[in-house]
Design a protein around this motif. Structure first.
Motif, PDB file in Angstrom:
ATOM      1  N   LEU A  28       9.738  12.733   7.711  1.00 32.50           N
ATOM      2  CA  LEU A  28       8.762  13.096   6.685  1.00 32.50           C
ATOM      3  C   LEU A  28       9.314  12.856   5.282  1.00 32.50           C
ATOM      4  O   LEU A  28       8.559  12.750   4.319  1.00 32.50           O
ATOM      5  N   GLU A  29      10.631  12.729   5.167  1.00 29.29           N
ATOM      6  CA  GLU A  29      11.258  12.429   3.879  1.00 29.29           C
ATOM      7  C   GLU A  29      10.742  11.124   3.292  1.00 29.29           C
ATOM      8  O   GLU A  29      10.773  10.924   2.079  1.00 29.29           O
ATOM      9  N   GLU A  30      10.239  10.220   4.135  1.00 28.52           N
ATOM     10  CA  GLU A  30       9.759   8.938   3.634  1.00 28.52           C
ATOM     11  C   GLU A  30       8.483   9.063   2.819  1.00 28.52           C
ATOM     12  O   GLU A  30       8.142   8.171   2.038  1.00 28.52           O
ATOM     13  N   THR A  31       7.727  10.128   3.011  1.00 28.38           N
ATOM     14  CA  THR A  31       6.649  10.439   2.088  1.00 28.38           C
ATOM     15  C   THR A  31       7.283  11.221   0.939  1.00 28.38           C
ATOM     16  O   THR A  31       8.492  11.406   0.905  1.00 28.38           O
ATOM     17  N   ASN A  32       6.485  11.710   0.009  1.00 28.35           N
ATOM     18  CA  ASN A  32       7.094  12.492  -1.073  1.00 28.35           C
ATOM     19  C   ASN A  32       6.994  13.991  -0.809  1.00 28.35           C
ATOM     20  O   ASN A  32       7.280  14.794  -1.690  1.00 28.35           O
TER      21      ASN A  32
ATOM     22  N   HIS B 268       2.674   7.596  11.404  1.00 28.28           N
ATOM     23  CA  HIS B 268       1.719   6.714  10.725  1.00 28.28           C
ATOM     24  C   HIS B 268       2.006   6.589   9.236  1.00 28.28           C
ATOM     25  O   HIS B 268       1.717   5.547   8.631  1.00 28.28           O
ATOM     26  N   ASN B 269       2.563   7.639   8.643  1.00 26.30           N
ATOM     27  CA  ASN B 269       2.744   7.647   7.195  1.00 26.30           C
ATOM     28  C   ASN B 269       4.157   7.271   6.756  1.00 26.30           C
ATOM     29  O   ASN B 269       4.523   7.488   5.603  1.00 26.30           O
ATOM     30  N   THR B 270       4.932   6.713   7.656  1.00 27.13           N
ATOM     31  CA  THR B 270       6.255   6.214   7.288  1.00 27.13           C
ATOM     32  C   THR B 270       6.269   4.694   7.343  1.00 27.13           C
ATOM     33  O   THR B 270       5.487   4.068   8.048  1.00 27.13           O
ATOM     34  N   ASP B 271       7.186   4.127   6.598  1.00 25.04           N
ATOM     35  CA  ASP B 271       7.218   2.691   6.336  1.00 25.04           C
ATOM     36  C   ASP B 271       8.340   1.983   7.074  1.00 25.04           C
ATOM     37  O   ASP B 271       8.298   0.787   7.284  1.00 25.04           O
TER      38      ASP B 271
ATOM     39  N   ASP C 116      16.903  19.552   6.381  1.00 25.44           N
ATOM     40  CA  ASP C 116      16.233  20.825   6.617  1.00 25.44           C
ATOM     41  C   ASP C 116      15.218  20.634   7.751  1.00 25.44           C
ATOM     42  O   ASP C 116      14.459  19.664   7.748  1.00 25.44           O
ATOM     43  N   PRO C 117      15.178  21.527   8.736  1.00 22.86           N
ATOM     44  CA  PRO C 117      14.244  21.335   9.851  1.00 22.86           C
ATOM     45  C   PRO C 117      12.778  21.335   9.445  1.00 22.86           C
ATOM     46  O   PRO C 117      11.925  20.860  10.206  1.00 22.86           O
ATOM     47  N   ARG C 118      12.472  21.827   8.257  1.00 22.27           N
ATOM     48  CA  ARG C 118      11.086  21.780   7.799  1.00 22.27           C
ATOM     49  C   ARG C 118      10.676  20.384   7.324  1.00 22.27           C
ATOM     50  O   ARG C 118       9.495  20.124   7.107  1.00 22.27           O
ATOM     51  N   CYS C 119      11.662  19.518   7.132  1.00 23.12           N
ATOM     52  CA  CYS C 119      11.387  18.112   6.799  1.00 23.12           C
ATOM     53  C   CYS C 119      11.364  17.352   8.123  1.00 23.12           C
ATOM     54  O   CYS C 119      12.391  16.904   8.626  1.00 23.12           O
ATOM     55  N   THR C 120      10.192  17.231   8.686  1.00 25.40           N
ATOM     56  CA  THR C 120      10.026  16.834  10.082  1.00 25.40           C
ATOM     57  C   THR C 120      10.697  15.509  10.420  1.00 25.40           C
ATOM     58  O   THR C 120      10.566  14.532   9.686  1.00 25.40           O
ATOM     59  N   ARG C 121      11.406  15.501  11.557  1.00 26.80           N
ATOM     60  CA  ARG C 121      11.977  14.284  12.134  1.00 26.80           C
ATOM     61  C   ARG C 121      11.340  14.055  13.492  1.00 26.80           C
ATOM     62  O   ARG C 121      11.338  14.949  14.342  1.00 26.80           O
ATOM     63  N   LEU C 122      10.830  12.858  13.695  1.00 23.66           N
ATOM     64  CA  LEU C 122      10.228  12.473  14.968  1.00 23.66           C
ATOM     65  C   LEU C 122      11.142  11.455  15.633  1.00 23.66           C
ATOM     66  O   LEU C 122      11.486  10.431  15.032  1.00 23.66           O
ATOM     67  N   ILE C 123      11.537  11.733  16.877  1.00 20.24           N
ATOM     68  CA  ILE C 123      12.515  10.894  17.568  1.00 20.24           C
ATOM     69  C   ILE C 123      11.887  10.403  18.878  1.00 20.24           C
ATOM     70  O   ILE C 123      11.622  11.197  19.791  1.00 20.24           O
TER      71      ILE C 123
ATOM     72  N   PRO D 257       0.769  -1.232   0.000  1.00 25.43           N
ATOM     73  CA  PRO D 257       0.000   0.000   0.000  1.00 25.43           C
ATOM     74  C   PRO D 257       0.803   1.285   0.000  1.00 25.43           C
ATOM     75  O   PRO D 257       0.233   2.335  -0.194  1.00 25.43           O
ATOM     76  N   LEU D 258       2.117   1.239   0.237  1.00 26.25           N
ATOM     77  CA  LEU D 258       2.821   2.489   0.439  1.00 26.25           C
ATOM     78  C   LEU D 258       3.401   3.063  -0.840  1.00 26.25           C
ATOM     79  O   LEU D 258       2.863   2.892  -1.912  1.00 26.25           O
ATOM     80  N   TYR D 259       4.541   3.723  -0.729  1.00 26.73           N
ATOM     81  CA  TYR D 259       4.995   4.599  -1.784  1.00 26.73           C
ATOM     82  C   TYR D 259       5.814   3.866  -2.823  1.00 26.73           C
ATOM     83  O   TYR D 259       7.006   4.091  -2.969  1.00 26.73           O
ATOM     84  N   GLN D 260       5.190   2.950  -3.559  1.00 28.48           N
ATOM     85  CA  GLN D 260       5.885   2.280  -4.640  1.00 28.48           C
ATOM     86  C   GLN D 260       6.260   3.278  -5.731  1.00 28.48           C
ATOM     87  O   GLN D 260       7.250   3.122  -6.404  1.00 28.48           O
ATOM     88  N   ASP D 261       5.461   4.308  -5.891  1.00 33.53           N
ATOM     89  CA  ASP D 261       5.707   5.329  -6.900  1.00 33.53           C
ATOM     90  C   ASP D 261       5.688   6.679  -6.198  1.00 33.53           C
ATOM     91  O   ASP D 261       4.648   7.122  -5.729  1.00 33.53           O
ATOM     92  N   LYS D 262       6.851   7.341  -6.121  1.00 30.82           N
ATOM     93  CA  LYS D 262       6.926   8.579  -5.359  1.00 30.82           C
ATOM     94  C   LYS D 262       6.211   9.737  -6.046  1.00 30.82           C
ATOM     95  O   LYS D 262       6.134  10.829  -5.489  1.00 30.82           O
ATOM     96  N   THR D 263       5.700   9.529  -7.256  1.00 32.24           N
ATOM     97  CA  THR D 263       4.936  10.593  -7.875  1.00 32.24           C
ATOM     98  C   THR D 263       3.523  10.622  -7.321  1.00 32.24           C
ATOM     99  O   THR D 263       2.811  11.601  -7.484  1.00 32.24           O
TER     100      THR D 263
END
Length: 245
Positions: free
Chosen positions: A134-138, A69-72, A149-156, A42-48
Motif C-alpha cells: 500500500l506504500e505505493e499509493t500515497n 490493482h492500485n500498485t504500479d 508498519d502492519p497497517r501499511c498493507t502488504r499483499l504477498i 496514469p499513476l502517481y506522478q505526483d504523490k500529493t
C-alpha cells in the motif's frame, strides 16, 4: 596581433553560442517530449494527488484486490540460476498490472524478456512470490505510517509463473492493460523477445493490521467482483484539460 586575437575570440564565442543554442533546442525538444509522454501516464506522478482510501482493514479480500490493482510495480522473488548464488532466493522489481484501469482481475500480469534475471530464473523453476505494498499509493505516507508498519498493507502472492499464449483473448487483454498502465513499454527494444506472463496463484498472504498474517482463499479472492473504478477515476482526474477554441 591584438586584432587577430580579438576576431578569434568573437568567432569562438559565436560558434559556442550557436552550438549551445542547438543543444538547448534539442534539450527542450526532449523535455517537451518527455512531458508529453508523462501526461499519458496514469499513476502517481505526483504523490500529493490521491485516490479514494482503501477499504476497512477487516474487509480482507476487498483490501487485497485494492492493493494489487492500485500498485504500479511489484517485488518478485525467484530461485536464482546465477552461478555464484545458484539456488538462492533472488528479488527483482517488475512493472505489474492486474487488468485494465477499469477491469481488475486479481491476476498479476508482467511484460518480460528472456534476457532478464527473473525470466531466466523462471525458465528453470517457475515458482515465484510477488509482493505489493500500500506504500505505493500515497495512503501510508499521508497517514504517517512507516512501510513496515502492519497497517501499511502488504499483499504477498505465491505460485507458478506461466507464459500467456500469444494471439489469445487473454494475451490481447493483458498486453493492452500493461501498455495502458506502462506506456514506456512501447519504446522498449523490439529485439528482446518480449512476452506476457502471469502468476497462477497458489497462496495469498496479507499483512494489513496487527495480529499477524492473514491467509485468503484464492477462489474467493478471484471471484470477488472488483472493477477498480477508483483507478480509472484517478487517471481521468489527472488527464490534461483540453480547451476548445
Amino acid at each position: 596581433m591584438d586584432t587577430i586575437f580579438t576576431i578569434f575570440i568573437v568567432l569562438a564565442l559565436g560558434l559556442y553560442g550557436e552550438c549551445k543554442w542547438q543543444n538547448d533546442e534539442q534539450f527542450h525538444h526532449y523535455q517537451n517530449s518527455r512531458r508529453s509522454t508523462a501526461n499519458h501516464m496514469p499513476l502517481y506522478q505526483d504523490k500529493t494527488t490521491t485516490i479514494p482510501d482503501p477499504p476497512d482493514h477487516n474487509k480482507l479480500i476487498p483490501m487485497a484486490r485494492y492493493v494489487l490493482h492500485n500498485t504500479d510495480w511489484a517485488s518478485i522473488a525467484t530461485i536464482s540460476v546465477l552461478p555464484a548464488i545458484k539456488g538462492f532466493p533472488f528479488s527483482n522489481v517488475k512493472s505489474i498490472v492486474d487488468g485494465s484501469l477499469a477491469n481488475s482481475t486479481g491476476i498479476p500480469y508482467f511484460y518480460m524478456s528472456p534476457m532478464d534475471f527473473t525470466a531466466r530464473d523462471l525458465a528453470k523453476n517457475s515458482r515465484a512470490t510477488v509482493m505489493v505494498s500500500l506504500e505505493e499509493t500515497n495512503y501510508c505516507e499521508k497517514k504517517g505510517i512507516d512501510p513496515e508498519d502492519p497497517r501499511c498493507t502488504r499483499l504477498i502472492l505465491s505460485g507458478k509463473m506461466r507464459k500467456v499464449r500469444d494471439n489469445t483473448t487473454e494475451y490481447t487483454f493483458a498486453k493492452a492493460a500493461l501498455f495502458e498502465r506502462h506506456p514506456a513499454f512501447a519504446n522498449f527494444p523490439p529485439d528482446h523477445n518480449w512476452f506476457v506472463a502471469k502468476l497462477k496463484i497458489a497462496q495469498i498472504a496479507m499483512i494489513d493490521w496487527f495480529g499477524g498474517a492473514k491467509y485468503l482463499s484464492v477462489r474467493d479472492y478471484l471471484a470477488y467482483n472488483y472493477t477498480g473504478l477508483e483507478m480509472l477515476q484517478h487517471a481521468q482526474s489527472q488527464a490534461p484539460v483540453t480547451h476548445m477554441t
